[in-house]
Scaffold this active site. Structure first.
Site, short mmCIF file in Angstrom:
data_model
loop_
_atom_site.label_atom_id
_atom_site.label_comp_id
_atom_site.label_asym_id
_atom_site.label_seq_id
_atom_site.Cartn_x
_atom_site.Cartn_y
_atom_site.Cartn_z
CG ASP A 125 36.00 34.57 44.65
OD1 ASP A 125 35.10 35.26 44.15
OD2 ASP A 125 37.34 35.41 45.56
NE ARG A 129 28.48 35.18 52.87
CZ ARG A 129 29.94 35.04 52.18
NH1 ARG A 129 31.21 34.22 52.52
NH2 ARG A 129 29.61 35.56 51.02
CB CYS A 149 34.95 39.74 55.78
SG CYS A 149 36.23 38.65 53.94
CE LYS A 190 29.53 34.88 46.42
NZ LYS A 190 29.66 35.87 47.14
CG ASN A 191 29.83 36.71 44.01
OD1 ASN A 191 29.83 36.95 44.86
ND2 ASN A 191 31.77 36.20 44.21
NE ARG A 219 35.88 41.50 50.22
CZ ARG A 219 35.38 40.56 50.16
NH1 ARG A 219 34.85 39.49 50.93
NH2 ARG A 219 34.48 40.73 49.07
C1 EPZ Z 1 34.05 40.46 45.28
O1 EPZ Z 1 34.47 41.09 45.60
C2 EPZ Z 1 33.23 39.60 44.91
N1 EPZ Z 1 32.34 39.28 46.07
C3 EPZ Z 1 34.70 38.27 45.81
O2 EPZ Z 1 34.29 37.09 46.13
C4 EPZ Z 1 35.43 38.46 45.33
O3 EPZ Z 1 36.91 37.79 45.81
C5 EPZ Z 1 36.04 40.30 44.47
O4 EPZ Z 1 35.18 40.79 43.98
C6 EPZ Z 1 37.98 39.97 43.41
O5 EPZ Z 1 37.27 39.10 42.73
C7 EPZ Z 1 30.97 40.40 45.04
O6 EPZ Z 1 31.03 40.10 44.15
C8 EPZ Z 1 29.76 39.83 45.45
P1 EPZ Z 1 37.55 44.39 44.96
P2 EPZ Z 1 34.49 43.18 46.07
O7 EPZ Z 1 35.89 45.74 45.78
O8 EPZ Z 1 34.08 43.64 44.85
C9 EPZ Z 1 40.49 46.21 47.78
C10 EPZ Z 1 33.57 35.22 47.11
O9 EPZ Z 1 34.31 34.63 47.21
N2 EPZ Z 1 39.60 46.94 47.80
O10 EPZ Z 1 37.17 44.08 43.95
O11 EPZ Z 1 34.79 42.78 47.33
C11 EPZ Z 1 40.17 45.34 48.30
O12 EPZ Z 1 40.06 45.07 50.13
C12 EPZ Z 1 33.69 36.88 46.49
O13 EPZ Z 1 32.47 35.25 46.12
C13 EPZ Z 1 40.04 48.80 47.99
O14 EPZ Z 1 41.02 48.91 48.59
O15 EPZ Z 1 36.25 43.01 45.85
C14 EPZ Z 1 40.57 43.74 47.53
O16 EPZ Z 1 41.86 44.08 48.54
C15 EPZ Z 1 35.15 36.32 48.57
N3 EPZ Z 1 39.13 49.72 47.90
C16 EPZ Z 1 40.90 44.27 46.36
O17 EPZ Z 1 40.71 45.79 45.88
C17 EPZ Z 1 37.46 49.53 47.57
O18 EPZ Z 1 37.06 50.68 48.02
C18 EPZ Z 1 39.56 43.87 45.37
O19 EPZ Z 1 38.50 44.18 45.98
C19 EPZ Z 1 37.78 48.45 47.09
C20 EPZ Z 1 38.46 47.46 46.97
#
Ligand code: EPZ
Length: 409
Positions: A295, A387, A104, A11-12, A109
């Protein structure tokens, strides 16, 4: 559980790859796209932008001949992952106007790093009326550091790679995310004619090109689904074969399963999973790739509630990703939360009860705990599960699980 299960596409990896098809006015074909509510949602978003898009039997056909730079508020707002249309729209049209994803249940996020990257590429950013509006006269390559509070950002890295692919000059992303899903996206972009090097390492270099062309691609297998089935097998003291997996994407998980006394043997792209006797406790800390994936944290917690002894699980990526703890306690698990850590006193048998899913991975953890518990467990709000897992109940049923999808009363 016994038998064989086939792993679906990731999915990701699929979501940003589907969005990347917006970067060209030529047709793209993407295979092994899992049939999930999230991917079907992304098809709707692509169509709302003006692209023709259809997903049948795992094959997605997209033709973004003519598209517009703003997506339907309600559509985007409902799925966080849709933030990854911003990069392709900005890259191709020099403008992107989409609804802010908002937080969420697992954390605030924010998207500050995405916006920082877009601004470094020359975009003017405005946040108004619940929308983020990014516009640029031209995209100019530049160097940027994209690390944040919890380290790199996966979709942030994806967005900047896609926006910079059609920019002028060279872009260097430092502290880039190294996840296999980022590498899979880079491979698709390269197949479209992009010039990208270093994907999979903390430094990614993108040299902009004038135009990208159509391409075909097969999405990587879902490493989180693979881990989920391996853990389910261990929780039920079963022995299964997982087909079509990529063990090299799961080293941290396989390492911790071994520590918990679970044997995972590689046979080509198959994994054979079984327990080596009693489960053992293990300490887990979630980290960016190649560390232990956040995850898989919830599913691993379900397993460790069955292991006699103390396991400490520390969540370093998302600030509130322990919603499953109180539901596992309903099944009799003994877990205490101390700041970013959950202290699991394992070994007490679980007993079935009605529980409530709060998010995608928490719902998988509750299904696993239900399989290991005596009596029956009813997991509610499984729209969360749908999802991210393709036909999970049917796949588990095929492995001998007594599981049934029933209409909620
Ligand atoms: C991806 O989300 C995945 N989703 C998530 O999977 C996964 O948990 C996450 O990466 C981490 O591995 C998809 O790929 C669709 P991040 P993403 O930006 O890219 C902070 C699942 O269960 N952050 O790497 O949205 C953020 O708050 C889902 O399949 C900022 O602070 O995650 C988090 O604490 C859930 N500012 C950390 O970084 C930003 O601009 C990592 O988030 C962006 C992120």
């Amino acid at each position: 559980m016994h038998g064989t299960v086939e792993i679906s596409g990731s999915k990701n990896a699929a979501l940003p790859i589907m969005a990347a098809a917006l970067l060209t006015d030529e047709p793209c074909v993407i295979r092994r796209v899992p049939d999930l509510s999230d991917t079907r949602f992304m098809v709707k978003i692509l169509q709302s932008l003006g692209a023709s898009a259809s997903l049948e039997h795992g094959t997605l056909r997209v033709h973004a001949k003519k598209i517009k730079g703003y997506a339907d508020y309600d559509l985007v707002r409902k799925m966080r992952g849709s933030i990854c249309i911003a990069g392709p729209l900005l890259g191709r049209l020099r403008k992107a106007r989409i609804s802010l994803p908002g937080g969420c249940i697992i954390g605030a996020r924010p998207i500050n790093l995405h916006l920082k990257g877009f601004a470094a590429l020359g975009a003017k950013i405005k946040i108004e009326g619940g929308y983020v509006d990014a516009r640029a006269r031209k995209i100019v390559g530049s160097s940027m550091f994209l690390g944040g509070r919890a380290g790199p950002t996966v979709l942030g890295t994806a967005n900047i790679m896609m926006a910079a692919a059609l920019g002028e000059g060279m872009t260097v992303i430092e502290s880039a995310a190294c996840e296999p899903e980022v590498v899979d996206l880079a491979n698709f972009l390269i197949a479209m004619g992009a010039q990208i090097s270093g994907a999979g390492s903390p430094t990614i270099t993108i040299t902009g090109v004038k135009k990208l062309h159509g391409a075909e691609h097969e999405v990587i297998p879902d490493r989180i689904e693979t881990a989920t089935f391996a853990i389910a097998a261990a929780a039920t003291n079963g022995e299964i074969t997982i087909k079509g997996a990529r063990a090299e994407h799961l080293r941290a998980v396989l390492d911790k399963l071994q520590e918990a006394n679970v044997i995972v043997e590689r046979r080509g792209t198959d994994l054979r999973v079984k327990r080596r006797g009693k489960l053992k406790p293990a300490d887990i800390t979630t980290l960016p790739y190649s560390g232990f994936p956040t995850d898989v944290q919830a599913q691993m917690m379900s397993l460790l509630t069955l292991a006699p002894g103390i396991s400490i699980i520390t969540e370093r990526i998302f600030e509130s990703r322990f919603m499953h703890v109180s539901e596992l306690a309903r099944l009799g698990a003994d877990i205490e939360i101390e700041g970013p850590s959950a202290i699991v006193k394992g070994g007490k048998p679980l007993s079935g009860a009605p529980v409530m899913a709060s998010d995608l991975r928490a719902s998988a953890a509750l299904v696993i705990a239900g399989l290991a518990a005596t009596g029956s467990t009813q997991v509610n709000r499984i729209y969360h599960l749908d999802r991210g897992y393709e036909n999970m109940d049917l796949k588990l049923h095929k492995l001998g699980a007594r599981i049934q999808r029933v209409q909620e009363t």
